[in-house]
Design a protein around this motif. Structure first.
Motif, short mmCIF file in Angstrom:
data_model
loop_
_atom_site.label_atom_id
_atom_site.label_comp_id
_atom_site.label_asym_id
_atom_site.label_seq_id
_atom_site.Cartn_x
_atom_site.Cartn_y
_atom_site.Cartn_z
N PHE A 1 47.72 47.20 31.37
CA PHE A 1 46.95 46.44 30.39
C PHE A 1 46.10 47.37 29.54
CE2 PHE A 1 47.58 43.15 33.72
CZ PHE A 1 48.34 42.28 32.96
N GLU A 2 45.90 46.99 28.28
CA GLU A 2 45.15 47.88 27.38
C GLU A 2 43.66 47.85 27.67
OE1 GLU A 2 44.43 48.47 22.57
OE2 GLU A 2 45.84 46.95 23.33
N HIS A 3 43.12 46.67 27.99
CA HIS A 3 41.67 46.56 28.20
C HIS A 3 41.35 46.54 29.70
CE1 HIS A 3 41.15 45.87 23.92
NE2 HIS A 3 42.10 44.92 23.99
N GLY B 1 48.34 48.37 43.20
CA GLY B 1 49.08 47.50 42.28
C GLY B 1 48.23 47.05 41.12
N VAL B 2 46.96 46.75 41.41
CA VAL B 2 46.07 46.30 40.33
C VAL B 2 45.90 47.39 39.29
CG1 VAL B 2 43.68 45.68 39.78
CG2 VAL B 2 44.86 44.60 41.71
N TYR B 3 45.63 48.62 39.75
CA TYR B 3 45.40 49.69 38.79
C TYR B 3 46.68 50.34 38.30
CZ TYR B 3 40.47 49.24 39.66
OH TYR B 3 39.19 48.76 39.73
N GLY B 4 47.78 49.83 38.76
CA GLY B 4 49.05 50.32 38.22
C GLY B 4 49.54 49.45 37.07
N MET B 5 48.81 48.37 36.76
CA MET B 5 49.22 47.50 35.65
C MET B 5 48.86 48.14 34.32
SD MET B 5 48.26 43.71 37.10
CE MET B 5 46.54 44.11 37.35
#
Length: 354
Positions: free
Chosen positions: A318-320, A312-316
């Motif tokens: 976010f650009e940075h 879930g964290v790495y599926g977000m």
């Protein structure tokens, strides 16, 4: 469909005492009357079509055993009762096949009710049958609901001229009672084997059908207890009460039948306790199986919770996120997930949860 433990009385309800109405299973068979009269030297075995012909055996010179197979014919029982001088209440009880085992004393005869039980191996159920015995000075009248082979041993002893031919009607009545009670042991042996097989099935792989079988045999035990428990009291009365119809020598044999009845009751209570324990064991087995399933599901969920968090964290989007630009980020995350899963499995193993 479960078998009823109480028979319907139908027209019997509200009728006057002594009303002759058959209570029991209906059948289209014709009642059979078989008479064996004998002394020390001679024996005659015959079948009678006319129940009125039994009048001759009421006070005959020889011992007579009058056996009736089929009490559904009211006119047959009525003719026999009138010919032998039986009380109307006795004839009523003979026709009512839902009587409890008992002994009743009258002026010149004893009325005995006992249950004959046979095991049906196909349906795995007990087939009860009421047997009424009239013990008089010169004859014994036995009334069965249907034909059977339980009394064949008594007939063979009569034909071979053994001890039974030298004694009176009291010993003949004892022989009939003993044959019925001895048949209980064969019944209990068959029931015991089936219950033991059911116990093995319960331990290895219980199913809802196993539970149904346990309840079925618990009902059969109730039927068996209903037949045997009052019989002990009836046999005790035969051995205890003073009557000129039973000789002192025969009372010794009746005490032996009483001991057999007590033995049957002990075995019956053992099987009932075993069935009660099997019911508890079934519920415990089902509960343990459910706990094992929930345990596996919980472990699987516990392992995937941190993996789901990482994914879930790495599926977000976010650009940075510096890890997204790494060339080895994807295999590194997979290795991290694999390491977390392996670590949890090792932890569960150390704690002996799996």
């Amino acid at each position: 469909m479960a078998r009823k433990l109480v028979k319907k009385r139908g027209k019997k309800v509200g009728a006057a005492p002594g009303t002759l109405v058959h209570v029991g299973d209906k059948t289209d068979t014709v009642a059979q009357i078989r008479v064996v009269d004998y002394d020390q030297e001679h024996l005659r075995d015959q079948r009678l079509k006319d129940p009125n012909a039994c009048r001759a055996f009421k006070s005959g010179p020889r011992v007579a055993w009058i056996n009736v197979e089929g009490v559904h014919e009211v006119h047959t029982v009525e003719a026999l009762g009138q010919g032998l001088g039986l009380h109307p209440l006795v004839m009523e009880d003979i026709l009512n096949t839902d009587q409890r085992p008992k002994v009743e004393s009258y002026d010149d005869y004893l009325y005995i009710v006992i249950k004959m039980l046979q095991y049906d191996p196909l349906q795995h159920e007990i087939r009860p049958e009421q047997v009424s015995l009239i013990l008089a000075r010169h004859y014994v009248l036995s009334c069965q609901e249907r034909a059977g082979n339980v009394f064949d041993g008594v007939r063979e002893r009569l034909r071979t001229g053994r001890r039974i031919r030298f004694l009176g009607t009291d010993y003949l009545a004892y022989a009939l009672l003993d044959a019925i009670v001895d048949n209980y042991f064969a019944l209990l042996e068959q029931l015991g084997e089936r219950i033991e097989a059911l116990e093995e099935e319960l331990i290895t792989r219980p199913t809802p059908a196993t539970l149904a079988q346990i309840h079925h045999f618990k009902r059969e035990m109730l039927l068996l207890r209903k037949a045997v428990w009052p019989l002990r009291e009836a046999l005790a009365k035969l051995t205890r009460d003073e009557t000129s119809l039973i000789a002192a020598e025969t009372r010794i044999y009746l005490r032996d039948v009483y001991d057999h009845c007590v033995h049957v009751l002990d075995t019956l209570e053992t099987l009932r306790d075993l069935l009660a324990g099997m019911l508890d064991l079934y519920l415990s087995s089902i509960s343990n199986r459910m706990n094992e399933i929930m345990k596996v599901l919980t472990i699987m969920a516990t392992i995937f919770i941190p993996l789901t968090f990482i994914a879930g964290v790495y599926g977000m989007n976010f650009e940075h996120m510096p890890e997204l630009a790494w060339p080895w980020a994807y295999p590194a995350v997979l290795l991290l997930m694999l390491g977390v899963a392996a670590g949890l499995l090792v932890f569960f193993r150390l704690r002996k949860w799996i």
